[in-house]
Design a protein around this motif. Structure first.
Motif, short mmCIF file in Angstrom:
data_model
loop_
_atom_site.label_atom_id
_atom_site.label_comp_id
_atom_site.label_asym_id
_atom_site.label_seq_id
_atom_site.Cartn_x
_atom_site.Cartn_y
_atom_site.Cartn_z
N ASP A 109 42.17 42.94 37.42
CA ASP A 109 41.19 42.50 36.41
C ASP A 109 40.44 43.69 35.82
O ASP A 109 40.22 43.77 34.61
CB ASP A 109 40.18 41.54 37.04
N ALA A 110 40.03 44.61 36.70
CA ALA A 110 39.26 45.77 36.24
C ALA A 110 40.11 46.68 35.36
O ALA A 110 39.60 47.27 34.39
CB ALA A 110 38.73 46.54 37.44
N ARG A 111 41.39 46.78 35.65
CA ARG A 111 42.26 47.69 34.89
C ARG A 111 42.75 47.09 33.59
O ARG A 111 42.80 47.76 32.55
CB ARG A 111 43.46 48.10 35.76
N PHE A 112 43.13 45.79 33.60
CA PHE A 112 43.79 45.21 32.44
C PHE A 112 43.03 44.05 31.79
O PHE A 112 43.39 43.63 30.69
CB PHE A 112 45.19 44.71 32.83
N GLY A 113 42.03 43.52 32.46
CA GLY A 113 41.31 42.36 31.93
C GLY A 113 41.79 41.08 32.59
O GLY A 113 43.00 40.88 32.77
#
Length: 308
Positions: A109-113
């Motif tokens: 989630d933090a890297r790609f949404g």
């Protein structure tokens, strides 16, 4: 549907091989050494459900967006894997992680949404032999995934249709994060105890206090899951208790098997993450603490960072 599978080891190779042989548009993103083996020998699966030998398309670097990315790496390789697949993530790409635990959701989630990241898990026993062939160790071949938000529903349905011809046991879950937490709760107990005791379930049950200690470890994980909002449902609770206390069982976690061959393990992602969540929630977890220290000491010795 264009699907990129990161990894052609046990999990990625098994499910991806079944999909490739069914005619799905599959590409494997692998290291150059693995690409050489697959180019020379094809992808080989030895299974009690039927062997498979199929040519596959491989990449050693992602260059363009695809419709779906299936992550089938070990948890300790996830940071590197995210960088490797980043060029394949377009505005509508969905990512299906098939890793143990739940920490991968926060990292992805933090890297790609969050909109890109589905929930998923699998139940399968596989390993890779020295020749690079995938050995299916039993008849389990279940893959479960689902949407984590309503806006992912259409993409999930398209992915389900695309991989349904693979011939393995496939299911869409309306509560995939709950499913993942139930597997996480079981696995943290299973891996934690079999590595700590250096023994399979049946041998632990043969010890005078083996079952009591197993249940205490499970209670720590259950309390942590409950504090996190994911108490196991009754059917899942009954199944995990039965498996963890089965007399005569030869069962061991894959982490134990990795440890037995002096390999890297996912202890921080599974046992360590469960302990971190227990501490954050104020749940007493002395057995998780002991189990993690055991695995950290093992890793220090294995990697040569400890004397002796």
């Amino acid at each position: 549907m264009r699907i990129l599978i990161l990894g052609a080891g046990g999990i990625g190779g098994y499910f991806g091989g079944r999909l490739a042989s069914s005619g799905a548009d599959i590409r494997f993103l692998v290291r150059p050494s693995r690409a050489e083996v697959l180019a020379r020998d094809g992808l080989v699966v030895r299974s009690p459900l039927g062997d498979l030998h199929t040519p596959v398309t491989t990449l050693t670097a992602a260059t363009a967006p695809v419709d779906a990315v299936l992550l089938a790496c070990k948890a300790y390789d996830l940071t590197e894997a995210m960088e490797a697949v980043a060029p394949a993530i377009g505005p509508s790409t969905v990512i299906l992680p098939l890793l143990n635990g739940v920490r991968q959701l926060d990292m992805l989630d933090a890297r790609f949404g969050r909109k890109h990241v589905l929930g998923g898990l699998c139940h399968i026993g596989v390993t890779v032999n020295p020749a690079g062939q995938i050995l299916h160790l039993n008849t389990l071949q279940r893959l479960v995934f689902g949407a984590r938000s309503a806006d992912q529903a259409d993409a999930v349905e398209r992915l389900f249709e695309a991989i349904q011809p693979g011939g393995f046991d496939l299911a869409l879950s309306p509560a995939i994060v709950q499913d993942m937490w139930e597997k996480f709760t079981f696995l943290a107990t299973y891996a934690g105890m079999t590595t700590l005791m250096r023994a399979p379930i049946g041998a632990i049950m043969a010890a005078d206090d083996g079952e009591a200690i197993m249940r205490e470890m499970l209670d720590e994980c259950l309390a942590t899951a409950t504090a996190g909002g994911y108490p196991p449902r009754p059917d899942a609770m009954a199944q995990m208790t039965s498996s963890l206390t089965e007399r005569g069982s030869a069962g061991t976690a894959s982490m134990f098997r990795d440890m037995a061959r002096n390999g890297r393990t996912e202890h921080e992602h599974v046992i360590g993450d469960m302990l971190a969540r227990a501490r954050k929630a104020g749940v007493p977890a002395p057995l998780l603490r002991l189990s993690l220290a055991n695995m950290q000491a093992y890793e220090a010795q294995r990697s040569g960072t400890a004397a002796g």
